[in-house]
Design an enzyme around this catalytic site. Structure first.
Site, PDB file in Angstrom:
ATOM      1  N   GLY A  86     -18.954  -2.654 -13.857  1.00 31.83           N
ATOM      2  CA  GLY A  86     -18.647  -3.222 -15.167  1.00 31.83           C
ATOM      3  C   GLY A  86     -19.856  -3.259 -16.079  1.00 31.83           C
ATOM      4  O   GLY A  86     -20.964  -2.885 -15.709  1.00 31.83           O
ATOM      5  N   ASP A 248     -19.138   5.960 -12.396  1.00 32.76           N
ATOM      6  CA  ASP A 248     -19.116   5.001 -13.500  1.00 32.76           C
ATOM      7  C   ASP A 248     -19.936   5.494 -14.681  1.00 32.76           C
ATOM      8  O   ASP A 248     -19.917   4.866 -15.748  1.00 32.76           O
ATOM      9  CB  ASP A 248     -19.619   3.625 -13.038  1.00 32.76           C
ATOM     10  CG  ASP A 248     -21.007   3.683 -12.437  1.00 32.76           C
ATOM     11  OD1 ASP A 248     -21.157   4.344 -11.398  1.00 32.76           O
ATOM     12  OD2 ASP A 248     -21.940   3.066 -12.989  1.00 32.76           O
TER      13      ASP A 248
END
Length: 480
Positions: A86, A248
Site C-alpha cells: 500500500g 507493486d
C-alpha cells in the site's frame, strides 16, 4: 483558472483506501516546479507564489475538491509474495479533471505515515525526491510512458536513512496509480468480486471503448500485456534499468512508475545491476523483459476468477511478439534502417559484441553512429574503439546495409538523431545536482532538468561526456 478535482476512486472503490491527511514537514519550501506540465494542467502561477508557502506542494493545504486517501495494494517483491503493502508514504490528494475529459491523479510522495507504512516513517528524502523528478521528466522527454513530476519541496525535517537527510515531498502526476498489486491484494484475500470490481473501474475510466464488449476483460488484459511489453522494450532501447520491478511497481497503464535505484547504462553491460540490494541480479538490465512477463503472469493469476486460464495464457503468449516487434522497430530506427532484412539482427549483435568487448558507452555509441555517412569509410564513432580493424569490418557491413536502403544521409540521420539521445540521466549527473541542492544551491537541479527536456540535441558540455571514475562507482539502493 479553477482546477477541478473528482473523487472517483473514493466513491467507486470504498474498500480500496483509507482516508487521511498529509503530515506537513518543518519549514517546507518549494524548490522546483515543472512549468510546462503546470501549464498543460492549467495550474495557476499563484499556487507557486512564495507568499503562499509550501501550500498544497508540502501538504499544508488542500485545493477545493481534493479528498486525500492512501491506497491499499499488495505484491510480489524479488519474486516472493510480500503480502499487504500500500501507499506507505504517498497520499492521493485528488483526481484532476481536465476539460478534454482526461484525468490525472495528484499524488503527494513523502506525505507522512499511513496505515500502510509498515516499519517505515512515511517520509521521503531530498535525494530520492530529486532522483524521481529527474528520471520521470527525462523518460518523458525520451518518449517513454511514465508518471510525471509537478513540484518538489524540501524542509528542515531530519530523516534518518544511512545518514541524516532533509525530508522532502514530490507531487507526482499520472493518469492512474493502479498497479498490478492492487489486483493481487484482493485475489490473495480471496475476494474475487473486488478484483472484478477493480477491473470494471479500470475499464470504465481508462478503456471505455471496451465496456460494451462481451469479452471486455480479455481484451483489456491483452492490451495491458501489449503496453507492458512496449514500455519495457523502450527501456531496453535507451539503456534504462528500473532496479525494482516488483509487481507493486508495475503500472496497469504501462507507465514507468516508482523511480528508486534506477540507472542508465554507461558502458554497454547487459548484466548491469543498478540496485546494489539486488544481490542475485533478478532485476538486471538484460532480465527486465523476462521479469515483465513473470509479473504479467502474477496479474493473470489474479484475474483468473473471471477470465479463463486458456484465454489468459493465449494473451500472455502475445507478450514476446509485442516486445520483440517494438524493440526491433526502435533498434532499426537507431541504426537508421527504414526496412527490415533477414541479417539485421546479426548486424546489431555484431555491434553489441564489439561494445561489450570494448566497454563502449551505450548512449555515445549510437549517437556518434547517427552522424556517420554511408559513402564515407570514416565515422566519428571509429575513434571510440581500440580495435579499429574490428570496427572497420563491422562498419563496412553496416555501410553495405545502408546502401540497400536507398535513403539519403540527411533523411537517415534525422531519423537516427530523433531516437538516439545525446543525453540521458546518468547517475553521476543526478548525484551532482543532489549534492548541490543539499547545500542549498538549486541551480544545477534547474539546469539539469532543462537539459534533460531536450535529449536529442547535440551538446558540447559535460552533460554528454562519459562519466568520471567516481561516477561509475556510485551505488544506489532502495533507501529513499
Amino acid at each position: 483558472m479553477t482546477l477541478s478535482f473528482t473523487t472517483h476512486w473514493r466513491d467507486e472503490l470504498p474498500d480500496f483506501y483509507t482516508s487521511l491527511l498529509p503530515t506537513p514537514l518543518d519549514n517546507a519550501r518549494l524548490i522546483w516546479r515543472n512549468a510546462p506540465l503546470a501549464q498543460q494542467l492549467g495550474v495557476p502561477d499563484a499556487l507557486f507564489a512564495p507568499e503562499n508557502g509550501a501550500g498544497v506542494w508540502g501538504g499544508e493545504a488542500l485545493l477545493p475538491g481534493m479528498s486525500p486517501l492512501a491506497q491499499v495494494y499488495s505484491g510480489h517483491q524479488f519474486g516472493a509474495w510480500a503480502g499487504q503493502l500500500g501507499d506507505g508514504r504517498g497520499i492521493l490528494l485528488g483526481e484532476q479533471q481536465l476539460a478534454d475529459g482526461r484525468r490525472y491523479d495528484w499524488h503527494l510522495k513523502g506525505a507522512g505515515l499511513t496505515p500502510y507504512s509498515r516499519m517505515g516513517d512515511g517520509r521521503a528524502v531530498l535525494r530520492s525526491t530529486i532522483r524521481e523528478s529527474l528520471a520521470s521528466e527525462a523518460m518523458h522527454a525520451l518518449g517513454i510512458p511514465t508518471t510525471r513530476a509537478l513540484a518538489m519541496v524540501t524542509s528542515d525535517t531530519p530523516i534518518y536513512r544511512e545518514r541524516v537527510e532533509p525530508g522532502a515531498m514530490l507531487m507526482r502526476v499520472a493518469e492512474s496509480h493502479v498497479r498490478f498489486g492492487h489486483f493481487e491484494h484482493f485475489y490473495y484475500r480471496r475476494e474475487p468480486q473486488k478484483v472484478q470490481q477493480l477491473a470494471d473501474y479500470v475499464i470504465r475510466h481508462h478503456w471505455p471503448q471496451l465496456q460494451d464488449e462481451a469479452d471486455k476483460y480479455l481484451l483489456w488484459f491483452r492490451d495491458v500485456v501489449t503496453r507492458t511489453a512496449q514500455t519495457i522494450a523502450s527501456w531496453q532501447t535507451v539503456g534504462f534499468a528500473h532496479g525494482v520491478m516488483n509487481t507493486d511497481n508495475m503500472s496497469i497503464l504501462g507507465l514507468t512508475i516508482d523511480y528508486g535505484p534506477y540507472g542508465f547504462l554507461d558502458d554497454f553491460q547487459p548484466d548491469f545491476i543498478c540496485n546494489h540490494s539486488d544481490y542475485q541480479g533478478r532485476y538486471s538490465f538484460e532480465n527486465q523483459p523476462a521479469v515483465g512477463l513473470w509479473n504479467l503472469q502474477r496479474l493473470a493469476q489474479s484475474l483468473s476468477p473471471f477470465i479463463s486460464a486458456e484465454a489468459l495464457n493465449a494473451a500472455l503468449d502475445e507478450y514476446q511478439h509485442a516486445l520483440l516487434t517494438a524493440y526491433g522497430q526502435r533498434m532499426r530506427d537507431k541504426l537508421g534502417l527504414f526496412s527490415q532484412q533477414k541479417g539485421d539482427n546479426d548486424l546489431l549483435d555484431g555491434l553489441f559484441a564489439l561494445m561489450i568487448r570494448e566497454k563502449s558507452d551505450y548512449t555515445r555509441t549510437f549517437r556518434l553512429l547517427s552522424h556517420s555517412e554511408q559513402l564515407s569509410a570514416a565515422s566519428p564513432l571509429r575513434d571510440e574503439f581500440i580495435d579499429r580493424a574490428a570496427f572497420d569490418s563491422w562498419f563496412a557491413g553496416y555501410r553495405a546495409r545502408l546502401r540497400d536502403e536507398q535513403v539519403d544521409d540527411a533523411q537517415r540521420q534525422q531519423r537516427m538523431q530523433g531516437v538516439n539521445p545525446a543525453l540521458v540521466l546518468r547517475n553521476w549527473l543526478a548525484q551532482r545536482a543532489i549534492e548541490q541542492a543539499e547545500a542549498g544551491d538549486m541551480g544545477e537541479l534547474e539546469r539539469l532538468h532543462a537539459a534533460l527536456a531536450d535529449p536529442f540535441t547535440d551538446r558540447e558540455d559535460d552533460y554528454v561526456r562519459r562519466p568520471p571514475d567516481w561516477g561509475k562507482r556510485l551505488e544506489v539502493s532502495c533507501s529513499s
